[in-house]
Design a protein around this motif. Structure first.
Motif, PDB file in Angstrom:
ATOM      1  N   GLU A  47       0.857  -1.223  -0.058  1.00  0.00           N
ATOM      2  CA  GLU A  47      -0.006  -0.085   0.020  1.00  0.00           C
ATOM      3  C   GLU A  47       0.870   1.234  -0.004  1.00  0.00           C
ATOM      4  N   VAL A  48       0.666   2.397  -1.053  1.00  0.00           N
ATOM      5  CA  VAL A  48       1.429   3.315  -1.102  1.00  0.00           C
ATOM      6  C   VAL A  48       0.709   4.492  -0.966  1.00  0.00           C
ATOM      7  N   GLY A  49       1.394   5.539   0.004  1.00  0.00           N
ATOM      8  CA  GLY A  49       0.735   6.771   0.134  1.00  0.00           C
ATOM      9  C   GLY A  49       1.037   8.013  -1.031  1.00  0.00           C
ATOM     10  N   ASP A  50       2.021   7.685  -1.603  1.00  0.00           N
ATOM     11  CA  ASP A  50       2.591   8.855  -2.523  1.00  0.00           C
ATOM     12  C   ASP A  50       2.116   8.531  -4.153  1.00  0.00           C
ATOM     13  N   GLU A  51       1.395   9.396  -4.862  1.00  0.00           N
ATOM     14  CA  GLU A  51       1.336   9.125  -6.273  1.00  0.00           C
ATOM     15  C   GLU A  51       2.385   8.786  -7.081  1.00  0.00           C
TER      16      GLU A  51
ATOM     17  N   MET B 121       3.341   5.133  -6.589  1.00  0.00           N
ATOM     18  CA  MET B 121       2.377   4.445  -7.277  1.00  0.00           C
ATOM     19  C   MET B 121       2.773   4.437  -8.954  1.00  0.00           C
ATOM     20  N   GLU B 122       2.995   5.449  -9.525  1.00  0.00           N
ATOM     21  CA  GLU B 122       3.443   5.552 -10.911  1.00  0.00           C
ATOM     22  C   GLU B 122       4.499   4.773 -11.141  1.00  0.00           C
TER      23      GLU B 122
ATOM     24  N   LYS C 203      -1.618  -1.042  -4.153  1.00  0.00           N
ATOM     25  CA  LYS C 203      -2.970  -0.066  -4.078  1.00  0.00           C
ATOM     26  C   LYS C 203      -2.545   1.256  -3.733  1.00  0.00           C
ATOM     27  N   LYS C 204      -2.999   2.387  -3.960  1.00  0.00           N
ATOM     28  CA  LYS C 204      -2.812   3.855  -3.591  1.00  0.00           C
ATOM     29  C   LYS C 204      -3.833   3.813  -2.389  1.00  0.00           C
TER      30      LYS C 204
END
Length: 95
Positions: free
Chosen positions: A71-75, A78-79, A93-94
């Motif tokens: 799980e990532v918090g930064d866009e 995620m990219e 997942k974001k």
């Protein structure tokens, strides 16, 4: 970078950027995987991840058969996972 562990969940705060960060992540997850086959990795605010950490996570999933969910918090991060085609492998997942 700081790491906290609760049951099968590893939470990382701060940027993942050095070999020491990789070693700390690896040691933490190696300890956890002796008792858990399903691991949740929460990367709260890091904008990137080192190639050594990506390689280690890849080994966990493909060789050690660990069910990993990231799980990532930064866009931006995620990219990065999307660009590397790792979203489905690591169940990213974001949040």
């Amino acid at each position: 970078m700081t790491i906290s562990v609760s049951a099968n969940t590893v939470t990382i705060n701060g940027n993942i950027k050095s070999i020491q960060d990789y070693q700390q992540i690896k040691e933490t997850i190696d300890t956890l995987r002796t008792t858990h086959r399903h691991i949740v990795l929460i990367i709260k605010d890091s904008i990137s991840i080192t190639s050594s950490v990506i390689g280690y996570l890849n080994k966990l999933v493909l060789k050690d058969n660990i069910d990993l969910h990231v799980e990532v918090g930064d866009e931006q991060l995620m990219e990065l996972f999307e660009d590397l085609n790792l979203v489905s492998l690591f169940h990213v997942k974001k949040v």
